[in-house]
Write an enzyme that holds these catalytic residues in place. Structure first.
Site, PDB file in Angstrom:
ATOM      1  N   GLY A  11       0.815  -1.050   0.090  1.00  0.00           N
ATOM      2  CA  GLY A  11       0.144  -0.048  -0.056  1.00  0.00           C
ATOM      3  C   GLY A  11       0.855   1.085   0.137  1.00  0.00           C
ATOM      4  O   GLY A  11       0.539   2.093   0.796  1.00  0.00           O
ATOM      5  N   ARG A  14      -0.154   5.818  -1.817  1.00  0.00           N
ATOM      6  CA  ARG A  14      -0.414   6.976  -1.288  1.00  0.00           C
ATOM      7  C   ARG A  14      -0.073   7.207   0.109  1.00  0.00           C
ATOM      8  O   ARG A  14       0.362   6.195   0.843  1.00  0.00           O
ATOM      9  CB  ARG A  14      -1.977   7.205  -1.442  1.00  0.00           C
ATOM     10  CG  ARG A  14      -2.256   7.203  -2.694  1.00  0.00           C
ATOM     11  CD  ARG A  14      -4.033   7.355  -2.879  1.00  0.00           C
ATOM     12  NE  ARG A  14      -4.676   6.207  -2.562  1.00  0.00           N
ATOM     13  CZ  ARG A  14      -5.532   6.126  -1.307  1.00  0.00           C
ATOM     14  NH1 ARG A  14      -5.699   7.184  -0.510  1.00  0.00           N
ATOM     15  NH2 ARG A  14      -6.269   5.071  -1.076  1.00  0.00           N
ATOM     16  N   ASP A  62      -3.843  -6.630  -5.053  1.00  0.00           N
ATOM     17  CA  ASP A  62      -4.879  -6.517  -3.919  1.00  0.00           C
ATOM     18  C   ASP A  62      -4.538  -7.446  -2.899  1.00  0.00           C
ATOM     19  O   ASP A  62      -4.687  -8.723  -3.332  1.00  0.00           O
ATOM     20  CB  ASP A  62      -6.226  -6.754  -4.526  1.00  0.00           C
ATOM     21  CG  ASP A  62      -7.254  -6.870  -3.386  1.00  0.00           C
ATOM     22  OD1 ASP A  62      -6.896  -6.824  -2.061  1.00  0.00           O
ATOM     23  OD2 ASP A  62      -8.442  -6.954  -3.691  1.00  0.00           O
ATOM     24  N   ASN A  89       1.714  -2.211   5.596  1.00  0.00           N
ATOM     25  CA  ASN A  89       1.355  -0.796   5.625  1.00  0.00           C
ATOM     26  C   ASN A  89      -0.139  -0.764   5.209  1.00  0.00           C
ATOM     27  O   ASN A  89      -0.950  -0.003   5.774  1.00  0.00           O
ATOM     28  CB  ASN A  89       2.199   0.136   5.059  1.00  0.00           C
ATOM     29  CG  ASN A  89       1.340   1.576   4.872  1.00  0.00           C
ATOM     30  OD1 ASN A  89       1.388   2.323   5.819  1.00  0.00           O
ATOM     31  ND2 ASN A  89       0.874   1.832   3.616  1.00  0.00           N
ATOM     32  N   TYR A 154     -12.397  -1.815  12.536  1.00  0.00           N
ATOM     33  CA  TYR A 154     -11.045  -1.242  12.458  1.00  0.00           C
ATOM     34  C   TYR A 154     -10.058  -1.132  13.463  1.00  0.00           C
ATOM     35  O   TYR A 154      -8.894  -1.796  13.482  1.00  0.00           O
ATOM     36  CB  TYR A 154     -10.988   0.294  12.007  1.00  0.00           C
ATOM     37  CG  TYR A 154      -9.444   1.076  11.817  1.00  0.00           C
ATOM     38  CD1 TYR A 154      -9.116   0.738  10.441  1.00  0.00           C
ATOM     39  CD2 TYR A 154      -9.004   1.784  12.691  1.00  0.00           C
ATOM     40  CE1 TYR A 154      -7.779   1.466  10.167  1.00  0.00           C
ATOM     41  CE2 TYR A 154      -7.848   2.566  12.460  1.00  0.00           C
ATOM     42  CZ  TYR A 154      -7.313   2.162  11.291  1.00  0.00           C
ATOM     43  OH  TYR A 154      -5.910   2.644  11.018  1.00  0.00           O
ATOM     44  N   ALA A 156     -10.420  -3.617  15.943  1.00  0.00           N
ATOM     45  CA  ALA A 156     -10.095  -4.934  16.178  1.00  0.00           C
ATOM     46  C   ALA A 156      -8.994  -5.419  15.146  1.00  0.00           C
ATOM     47  O   ALA A 156      -8.279  -6.301  15.583  1.00  0.00           O
ATOM     48  CB  ALA A 156     -11.423  -5.615  15.889  1.00  0.00           C
TER      49      ALA A 156
HETATM   50  P1  NAP Z   1      -4.237   6.072   2.740  1.00  0.00           P
HETATM   51  O1  NAP Z   1      -3.783   7.235   2.689  1.00  0.00           O
HETATM   52  O2  NAP Z   1      -5.738   5.950   2.566  1.00  0.00           O
HETATM   53  O3  NAP Z   1      -3.564   5.073   1.856  1.00  0.00           O
HETATM   54  C1  NAP Z   1      -3.782   3.499   1.936  1.00  0.00           C
HETATM   55  C2  NAP Z   1      -2.867   2.785   1.166  1.00  0.00           C
HETATM   56  O4  NAP Z   1      -3.346   1.398   1.129  1.00  0.00           O
HETATM   57  C3  NAP Z   1      -2.724   3.314  -0.525  1.00  0.00           C
HETATM   58  O5  NAP Z   1      -1.827   3.107  -1.060  1.00  0.00           O
HETATM   59  C4  NAP Z   1      -3.904   1.936  -0.964  1.00  0.00           C
HETATM   60  O6  NAP Z   1      -3.635   1.625  -2.318  1.00  0.00           O
HETATM   61  C5  NAP Z   1      -3.281   0.979  -0.146  1.00  0.00           C
HETATM   62  N1  NAP Z   1      -4.241  -0.309   0.065  1.00  0.00           N
HETATM   63  C6  NAP Z   1      -5.655  -0.237   0.421  1.00  0.00           C
HETATM   64  N2  NAP Z   1      -6.404  -1.419   0.351  1.00  0.00           N
HETATM   65  C7  NAP Z   1      -5.446  -2.381  -0.432  1.00  0.00           C
HETATM   66  C8  NAP Z   1      -5.200  -3.538  -0.739  1.00  0.00           C
HETATM   67  N3  NAP Z   1      -6.446  -4.282  -0.893  1.00  0.00           N
HETATM   68  N4  NAP Z   1      -4.197  -3.915  -1.670  1.00  0.00           N
HETATM   69  C9  NAP Z   1      -2.823  -3.297  -1.616  1.00  0.00           C
HETATM   70  N5  NAP Z   1      -3.238  -1.983  -1.220  1.00  0.00           N
HETATM   71  C10 NAP Z   1      -4.243  -1.424  -0.723  1.00  0.00           C
HETATM   72  O7  NAP Z   1      -4.166   5.453   4.314  1.00  0.00           O
HETATM   73  P2  NAP Z   1      -2.645   6.014   5.240  1.00  0.00           P
HETATM   74  O8  NAP Z   1      -3.466   7.028   6.116  1.00  0.00           O
HETATM   75  O9  NAP Z   1      -1.529   6.219   4.385  1.00  0.00           O
HETATM   76  O10 NAP Z   1      -2.852   4.529   5.899  1.00  0.00           O
HETATM   77  C11 NAP Z   1      -1.514   3.748   5.818  1.00  0.00           C
HETATM   78  C12 NAP Z   1      -1.690   2.654   7.050  1.00  0.00           C
HETATM   79  O11 NAP Z   1      -1.603   3.440   8.196  1.00  0.00           O
HETATM   80  C13 NAP Z   1      -2.894   1.993   7.201  1.00  0.00           C
HETATM   81  O12 NAP Z   1      -2.828   0.570   7.786  1.00  0.00           O
HETATM   82  C14 NAP Z   1      -3.639   2.778   8.202  1.00  0.00           C
HETATM   83  O13 NAP Z   1      -4.562   1.958   9.139  1.00  0.00           O
HETATM   84  C15 NAP Z   1      -2.579   3.051   9.216  1.00  0.00           C
HETATM   85  N6  NAP Z   1      -2.913   4.199   9.909  1.00  0.00           N
HETATM   86  C16 NAP Z   1      -3.193   5.414   9.548  1.00  0.00           C
HETATM   87  C17 NAP Z   1      -3.426   6.453  10.405  1.00  0.00           C
HETATM   88  C18 NAP Z   1      -4.023   7.808   9.873  1.00  0.00           C
HETATM   89  O14 NAP Z   1      -4.182   8.687  10.571  1.00  0.00           O
HETATM   90  N7  NAP Z   1      -3.693   8.312   8.637  1.00  0.00           N
HETATM   91  C19 NAP Z   1      -3.426   6.299  11.688  1.00  0.00           C
HETATM   92  C20 NAP Z   1      -3.125   5.139  12.077  1.00  0.00           C
HETATM   93  C21 NAP Z   1      -2.693   4.059  11.311  1.00  0.00           C
HETATM   94  P3  NAP Z   1      -4.338   2.141  -3.680  1.00  0.00           P
HETATM   95  O15 NAP Z   1      -4.881   3.600  -3.251  1.00  0.00           O
HETATM   96  O16 NAP Z   1      -3.643   1.885  -4.802  1.00  0.00           O
HETATM   97  O17 NAP Z   1      -5.694   1.016  -3.789  1.00  0.00           O
END
Ligand code: NAP
Length: 247
Positions: A11, A14, A62, A89, A154, A156
């Protein structure tokens, strides 16, 4: 290329994953950028890194599907022969009252946030274990530690990642593979698109460091864990959250 270390970041088209991929590439790693839907963003990142003569590839998968998760790992091995660092990630968040969460939505969150980590890690270990070295970093969340209302699925899934991190660290320690988790606080990415400015202001106010986190805050933690500095750390949870959650 082959004498460099290789990192696979799930992932990484982005948000946090993208920043991790960039930072590791700048630190001279071979980087495999994984995307699912955001092909344009992944290509743009690849071009940006290649224009700086950094070593990167992109692969669409995916990872909530076993065959695609396996294909991602096989691609990485095909390109760079090994995986030194795996960063789990990729994730999605959904906002719903527990009583309104459909069975499909529950399974979608579990498949993307938790089961995918099992699939990718299981496959990657086929190649990491014989090397008797490697680092696995799971991106969890503060909500996996303290729980978030309206995000039971989420929370969990992210709590399960912490259990997985600790148990796997014990199992893989004798093979010199470190497994750690990062539990980010509120980080400015597309994941916050549905959060109102007002709520963000409240979150800032409740954060001792008085700001929302940046993807680079998390990328730097990951780079540290992957470095020699993380050699004696395993089974740990680093929560980069501005003091929002203090245990
Ligand atoms: P984001 O900006 O929405 O980016 C999510 C990334 O995950 C994208 O690159 C997306 O790829 C990829 N992804 C989603 N489903 C996928 C799948 N089935 N297969 C492959 N790739 C997939 O989210 P983010 O904030 O960077 O989050 C990254 C991680 O940090 C996540 O695990 C999230 O739970 C965790 N996190 C985030 C926050 C926050 O506040 N942002 C806080 C705590 C933890 P595509 O767009 O190419 O599908």
């Amino acid at each position: 290329m082959k004498n460099k270390k290789t990192v696979l970041v799930t992932g990484s088209s982005r948000g946090i994953g993208r920043e991790i991929a960039k930072l590791f590439a700048e630190d001279d790693y071979n980087v495999v950028i994984n995307y699912n839907n955001s092909e344009d963003e992944a290509i743009q990142l690849l071009n940006e890194l290649n224009s700086k003569n950094l070593s990167a590839r992109i692969f669409k998968a995916d990872i909530s599907k076993i065959e695609e998760a396996n294909a991602l790992v096989n691609y990485t091995i095909g390109q760079f022969e090994k995986i030194d660092v795996l960063i789990n990630n990729a994730g999605i968040s959904k906002f719903n009252l527990f009583t309104d969460i459909s069975y499909d939505e529950w399974h979608e969150v579990m498949n993307v946030n938790l089961n995918s980590v099992f699939y990718v890690t299981k496959k990657a270990l086929q190649y990491m274990l014989p090397e008797l070295q490697g680092k696995i970093i799971n991106i969890s969340s503060i909500w996996g530690i303290v729980g978030a209302s309206n995000e039971v699925h989420y929370s969990a899934s992210k709590a399960a990642l912490l259990g997985m991190t600790k148990a796997l660290a014990k199992e893989l320690g004798p093979s010199n593979i470190q497994v750690n988790a990062i539990a980010p606080g509120v980080i400015q990415t597309d994941m916050l698109n549905d959060v109102s400015d007002e709520t963000l202001e409240i979150l800032k106010y409740e954060t001792p460091l008085m700001r929302i986190g940046k993807p680079s805050d998390i990328a730097k933690c990951a780079l540290f864990l992957a470095s020699d500095g993380g050699d004696f750390m395993t089974g740990q949870v680093i929560s980069s959250n501005g003091g929002f959650v203090i245990n």
